[in-house]
Write a protein that holds these residues in place. Structure first.
Motif, PDB file in Angstrom:
ATOM      1  N   PRO A 140       0.820  -1.221   0.000  1.00 41.49           N
ATOM      2  CA  PRO A 140       0.000   0.000   0.000  1.00 41.49           C
ATOM      3  C   PRO A 140       0.843   1.255   0.000  1.00 41.49           C
ATOM      4  O   PRO A 140       2.032   1.244   0.338  1.00 41.49           O
ATOM      5  N   THR A 141       0.206   2.369  -0.391  1.00 37.78           N
ATOM      6  CA  THR A 141       0.819   3.695  -0.330  1.00 37.78           C
ATOM      7  C   THR A 141      -0.271   4.722  -0.083  1.00 37.78           C
ATOM      8  O   THR A 141      -1.392   4.586  -0.600  1.00 37.78           O
ATOM      9  N   GLU A 142      -0.001   5.734   0.733  1.00 33.72           N
ATOM     10  CA  GLU A 142      -0.973   6.769   1.084  1.00 33.72           C
ATOM     11  C   GLU A 142      -0.803   7.978   0.160  1.00 33.72           C
ATOM     12  O   GLU A 142       0.296   8.525   0.017  1.00 33.72           O
ATOM     13  N   LEU A 143      -1.935   8.368  -0.463  1.00 36.93           N
ATOM     14  CA  LEU A 143      -1.926   9.519  -1.365  1.00 36.93           C
ATOM     15  C   LEU A 143      -3.196  10.343  -1.106  1.00 36.93           C
ATOM     16  O   LEU A 143      -4.313   9.846  -1.297  1.00 36.93           O
ATOM     17  N   ALA A 144      -3.026  11.572  -0.681  1.00 34.27           N
ATOM     18  CA  ALA A 144      -4.133  12.507  -0.447  1.00 34.27           C
ATOM     19  C   ALA A 144      -5.196  11.901   0.460  1.00 34.27           C
ATOM     20  O   ALA A 144      -6.397  12.051   0.205  1.00 34.27           O
ATOM     21  N   GLY A 145      -4.758  11.217   1.524  1.00 39.50           N
ATOM     22  CA  GLY A 145      -5.680  10.666   2.492  1.00 39.50           C
ATOM     23  C   GLY A 145      -6.355   9.382   2.055  1.00 39.50           C
ATOM     24  O   GLY A 145      -7.276   8.906   2.732  1.00 39.50           O
ATOM     25  N   ARG A 146      -5.906   8.771   0.975  1.00 36.75           N
ATOM     26  CA  ARG A 146      -6.487   7.504   0.503  1.00 36.75           C
ATOM     27  C   ARG A 146      -5.376   6.465   0.434  1.00 36.75           C
ATOM     28  O   ARG A 146      -4.223   6.780   0.160  1.00 36.75           O
ATOM     29  N   THR A 147      -5.802   5.215   0.625  1.00 38.05           N
ATOM     30  CA  THR A 147      -4.845   4.111   0.580  1.00 38.05           C
ATOM     31  C   THR A 147      -4.926   3.437  -0.787  1.00 38.05           C
ATOM     32  O   THR A 147      -5.961   2.856  -1.160  1.00 38.05           O
ATOM     33  N   TRP A 148      -3.841   3.491  -1.510  1.00 29.92           N
ATOM     34  CA  TRP A 148      -3.732   2.885  -2.828  1.00 29.92           C
ATOM     35  C   TRP A 148      -2.848   1.645  -2.726  1.00 29.92           C
ATOM     36  O   TRP A 148      -1.994   1.544  -1.844  1.00 29.92           O
ATOM     37  N   GLN A 149      -3.064   0.714  -3.648  1.00 29.32           N
ATOM     38  CA  GLN A 149      -2.214  -0.470  -3.749  1.00 29.32           C
ATOM     39  C   GLN A 149      -1.312  -0.340  -4.984  1.00 29.32           C
ATOM     40  O   GLN A 149      -1.771   0.009  -6.075  1.00 29.32           O
ATOM     41  N   ARG A 150      -0.045  -0.583  -4.804  1.00 27.93           N
ATOM     42  CA  ARG A 150       0.910  -0.587  -5.920  1.00 27.93           C
ATOM     43  C   ARG A 150       0.933  -1.967  -6.563  1.00 27.93           C
ATOM     44  O   ARG A 150       0.991  -2.981  -5.877  1.00 27.93           O
ATOM     45  N   TYR A 151       0.892  -1.983  -7.897  1.00 23.88           N
ATOM     46  CA  TYR A 151       0.881  -3.232  -8.648  1.00 23.88           C
ATOM     47  C   TYR A 151       1.979  -3.194  -9.725  1.00 23.88           C
ATOM     48  O   TYR A 151       2.303  -2.128 -10.270  1.00 23.88           O
ATOM     49  N   ALA A 152       2.509  -4.390 -10.032  1.00 27.00           N
ATOM     50  CA  ALA A 152       3.358  -4.572 -11.213  1.00 27.00           C
ATOM     51  C   ALA A 152       2.455  -5.046 -12.349  1.00 27.00           C
ATOM     52  O   ALA A 152       1.726  -6.033 -12.203  1.00 27.00           O
ATOM     53  N   ALA A 153       2.489  -4.348 -13.466  1.00 31.13           N
ATOM     54  CA  ALA A 153       1.607  -4.672 -14.584  1.00 31.13           C
ATOM     55  C   ALA A 153       2.408  -5.303 -15.726  1.00 31.13           C
ATOM     56  O   ALA A 153       3.539  -5.760 -15.539  1.00 31.13           O
ATOM     57  N   ARG A 154       1.828  -5.319 -16.892  1.00 34.13           N
ATOM     58  CA  ARG A 154       2.466  -5.929 -18.060  1.00 34.13           C
ATOM     59  C   ARG A 154       3.707  -5.154 -18.477  1.00 34.13           C
ATOM     60  O   ARG A 154       3.751  -3.925 -18.380  1.00 34.13           O
ATOM     61  N   GLY A 155       4.709  -5.899 -18.909  1.00 36.71           N
ATOM     62  CA  GLY A 155       5.939  -5.283 -19.396  1.00 36.71           C
ATOM     63  C   GLY A 155       6.614  -4.471 -18.305  1.00 36.71           C
ATOM     64  O   GLY A 155       6.833  -4.942 -17.188  1.00 36.71           O
ATOM     65  N   ASN A 156       6.967  -3.253 -18.644  1.00 36.14           N
ATOM     66  CA  ASN A 156       7.622  -2.365 -17.680  1.00 36.14           C
ATOM     67  C   ASN A 156       6.644  -1.378 -17.059  1.00 36.14           C
ATOM     68  O   ASN A 156       7.050  -0.351 -16.508  1.00 36.14           O
ATOM     69  N   GLN A 157       5.360  -1.674 -17.115  1.00 29.99           N
ATOM     70  CA  GLN A 157       4.353  -0.773 -16.579  1.00 29.99           C
ATOM     71  C   GLN A 157       4.134  -1.003 -15.083  1.00 29.99           C
ATOM     72  O   GLN A 157       4.329  -2.117 -14.576  1.00 29.99           O
ATOM     73  N   GLN A 158       3.707   0.058 -14.440  1.00 29.67           N
ATOM     74  CA  GLN A 158       3.341   0.006 -13.029  1.00 29.67           C
ATOM     75  C   GLN A 158       1.926   0.553 -12.879  1.00 29.67           C
ATOM     76  O   GLN A 158       1.421   1.261 -13.762  1.00 29.67           O
ATOM     77  N   ALA A 159       1.302   0.236 -11.761  1.00 23.85           N
ATOM     78  CA  ALA A 159      -0.071   0.675 -11.547  1.00 23.85           C
ATOM     79  C   ALA A 159      -0.297   1.010 -10.085  1.00 23.85           C
ATOM     80  O   ALA A 159       0.297   0.407  -9.183  1.00 23.85           O
ATOM     81  N   LEU A 160      -1.178   1.982  -9.862  1.00 27.62           N
ATOM     82  CA  LEU A 160      -1.710   2.306  -8.537  1.00 27.62           C
ATOM     83  C   LEU A 160      -3.200   2.047  -8.588  1.00 27.62           C
ATOM     84  O   LEU A 160      -3.895   2.530  -9.507  1.00 27.62           O
ATOM     85  N   VAL A 161      -3.712   1.285  -7.631  1.00 28.36           N
ATOM     86  CA  VAL A 161      -5.105   0.850  -7.651  1.00 28.36           C
ATOM     87  C   VAL A 161      -5.789   1.330  -6.378  1.00 28.36           C
ATOM     88  O   VAL A 161      -5.289   1.124  -5.260  1.00 28.36           O
ATOM     89  N   LEU A 162      -6.979   1.939  -6.547  1.00 29.65           N
ATOM     90  CA  LEU A 162      -7.813   2.379  -5.440  1.00 29.65           C
ATOM     91  C   LEU A 162      -9.117   1.587  -5.482  1.00 29.65           C
ATOM     92  O   LEU A 162      -9.859   1.671  -6.474  1.00 29.65           O
ATOM     93  N   LEU A 163      -9.361   0.815  -4.456  1.00 30.93           N
ATOM     94  CA  LEU A 163     -10.567  -0.018  -4.391  1.00 30.93           C
ATOM     95  C   LEU A 163     -11.600   0.670  -3.507  1.00 30.93           C
ATOM     96  O   LEU A 163     -11.334   0.984  -2.342  1.00 30.93           O
ATOM     97  N   GLU A 164     -12.801   0.897  -4.067  1.00 35.43           N
ATOM     98  CA  GLU A 164     -13.913   1.494  -3.353  1.00 35.43           C
ATOM     99  C   GLU A 164     -15.159   0.654  -3.568  1.00 35.43           C
ATOM    100  O   GLU A 164     -15.211  -0.157  -4.513  1.00 35.43           O
ATOM    101  N   PRO A 165     -16.184   0.814  -2.727  1.00 31.38           N
ATOM    102  CA  PRO A 165     -17.377  -0.033  -2.850  1.00 31.38           C
ATOM    103  C   PRO A 165     -18.083   0.080  -4.194  1.00 31.38           C
ATOM    104  O   PRO A 165     -18.587  -0.929  -4.724  1.00 31.38           O
ATOM    105  N   THR A 166     -18.136   1.269  -4.792  1.00 29.31           N
ATOM    106  CA  THR A 166     -18.902   1.452  -6.031  1.00 29.31           C
ATOM    107  C   THR A 166     -18.025   1.641  -7.269  1.00 29.31           C
ATOM    108  O   THR A 166     -18.556   1.741  -8.382  1.00 29.31           O
ATOM    109  N   ARG A 167     -16.746   1.707  -7.104  1.00 30.36           N
ATOM    110  CA  ARG A 167     -15.872   1.902  -8.260  1.00 30.36           C
ATOM    111  C   ARG A 167     -14.459   1.429  -7.937  1.00 30.36           C
ATOM    112  O   ARG A 167     -14.078   1.269  -6.768  1.00 30.36           O
ATOM    113  N   THR A 168     -13.689   1.243  -9.019  1.00 29.50           N
ATOM    114  CA  THR A 168     -12.256   0.942  -8.919  1.00 29.50           C
ATOM    115  C   THR A 168     -11.511   1.958  -9.776  1.00 29.50           C
ATOM    116  O   THR A 168     -11.884   2.210 -10.938  1.00 29.50           O
ATOM    117  N   VAL A 169     -10.468   2.550  -9.211  1.00 24.84           N
ATOM    118  CA  VAL A 169      -9.661   3.537  -9.927  1.00 24.84           C
ATOM    119  C   VAL A 169      -8.273   2.942 -10.150  1.00 24.84           C
ATOM    120  O   VAL A 169      -7.646   2.447  -9.203  1.00 24.84           O
TER     121      VAL A 169
END
Length: 249
Positions: free
Chosen positions: A201-230
């Motif tokens: 996890p990582t904290e950004l602007a008062g929200r907890t995001w999850q860091r992910y390794a994606a395809r190739g050399n890409q990276q991702a930050l994921v925010l999970l909420e009840p009604t949406r995913t960012v």
């Protein structure tokens, strides 16, 4: 008895003595007849026609004015000169072709902005997503002018809807902001592949995001909420991904 002939009368018989030309013929004709003999053709025979001069044999090799090639024909020098091209000639020909291409490329980049990405206005896609009221819609706030929006689209899909906005970072990297109402268990494998694993996890602007390794050399930050995913996904540096994710309001 015949009467006596006058003394000055020419005898009727003009047969000359042996070896003398006939009397009464011109001297030239007499001389020609004496040399060639009678020329009158026999009855029924055609007159003789002067024959053409015999063809002259070719001059032997080595004779004056005739080049000696050892018995072989001399190859045409003009054809040999055309087929033999030096490396210098080939380089000049290549340079002549490359100069117009370089000028066109310089014109495309300098005057038409060929190296600049086409920017779009994301407002219509954001307004469409908000009007659908399928999930809460966030929008980046406070990003610098060197962040450029290159794509924006709202689309209804199976089990939900997606709002995708593509950005070009100040360093020229590509980043995508995805907001979706599709369940996370289906969305994450589709966007990050099955190999995508959480890196903490990582904290950004008062929200907890999850860091992910994606395809190739890409990276991702994921925010999970009840009604949406960012998802903030791209090949940009980690600080640029964090800047975009922290700017969402």
């Amino acid at each position: 008895m015949e009467p006596a002939q006058p003394a000055d009368r020419v005898p009727a018989d003009r047969t000359p003595p042996d070896g003398q030309p006939p009397a009464g013929l011109p001297a030239d004709a007499a001389a020609e007849r004496a040399v060639t003999g009678p020329t009158t053709p026999a009855t029924g025979e055609p007159a003789l026609v002067a024959s053409e001069p015999a063809a002259q044999p070719p001059a032997p090799l080595g004779a004056p004015g005739v080049p000696s090639t050892g018995g072989r024909p001399t190859p045409p020098r003009a054809a040999a000169a055309k087929t033999e091209r030096s490396p210098k000639d080939m380089a000049i020909s290549l340079l002549v072709l490359l100069i117009p291409i370089a000028l066109l490329l310089a014109f495309y980049r300098g005057f038409l902005g060929g190296d600049q990405a086409t920017t779009v206005d994301p407002a219509p896609a954001i307004e469409q997503a908000r009007s659908a009221n399928t999930f809460p819609v966030s929008q980046p706030q406070g990003l610098g002018s060197d962040w450029r929006t290159v794509s924006a689209r709202y689309q209804s899909v199976e089990d939900g809807a997606n709002l995708r906005i593509g950005y070009l970072t100040p360093e020229g990297r590509g980043v995508q902001l995805l907001q979706s109402s599709v369940p996370a268990e289906r969305l994450l494998p589709a966007e990050l592949t099955d190999e995508g694993q959480p890196q903490g996890p990582t904290e950004l602007a008062g929200r907890t995001w999850q860091r992910y390794a994606a395809r190739g050399n890409q990276q991702a930050l994921v925010l999970l909420e009840p009604t949406r995913t960012v998802i903030v996904l791209g090949d940009a540096r980690d600080n640029e991904l964090r800047e975009l994710a922290g700017s969402l309001r």
